[in-house]
Design a protein around this motif. Structure first.
Motif: not given
Length: 160
Positions: A35, A38-39, A42, A76, A80
């Motif tokens: 995560m 990707v956060q 993004f 994302t 999630i």
């Protein structure tokens, strides 16, 4: 219903339940590792169009940016999704299905993240360098992701 996962689900031995709990914990821990990457990507991609030099990109670079943004968004969503599914199905004796579906979602998220990361590399290298450097860089980074994230595991699986 108390909202808590029961200690043992019906028709499962304690050993089977322990295995499911371990698999679930491993899946959620793996998601925690993926995560942050990707956060960050993004967030970076969301800010790019607001930079002054973004107006200098050509149509190809704009298309690469858009595909990369969508891939990061897709990553994302998929990364999630297992946590959301787990939370919604919590206490419903769905753990085996959550693990199977969550694993598929996780792998789909990794594929989308690999596409997004390679797209970001393509966008930057195409903006800065000539075609030869762009192609060589993309082949190397694409191969690196393919081998490290998927190839080794698939190769080991096929050898068994």
């Amino acid at each position: 219903m108390s909202g808590r996962e029961p200690a043992e689900e019906p028709d499962r031995t304690e050993e089977e339940q322990e295995q499911l709990n371990r698999q679930m914990t491993e899946l959620l821990n793996e998601l925690r590792v993926a995560m942050p990457g990707v956060q960050v990507l993004f967030g970076f991609l969301l800010a790019v169009p607001f930079q002054q030099r973004f107006q200098d990109v050509d149509a190809f670079q704009r298309d690469v940016y858009f595909v990369t943004l969508l891939a990061a968004m897709t990553a994302t969503a998929f990364l999630i999704a297992p946590s959301a599914y787990h939370r919604i199905a919590f206490g419903q004796h769905e753990k085996p299905n959550i693990i199977v579906v969550g694993t598929i979602q996780f792998v789909c998220g990794l594929v989308a993240l690999a596409i997004a990361m390679n797209g970001a590399v393509l966008l930057v290298t195409d903006f800065i360098f000539r075609a030869t450097t762009v192609i060589v860089t993309l082949v190397i980074t694409g191969s690196l992701f393919a081998w490290l994230w998927f190839g080794i595991g698939l190769w080991r699986r096929m050898r068994r």
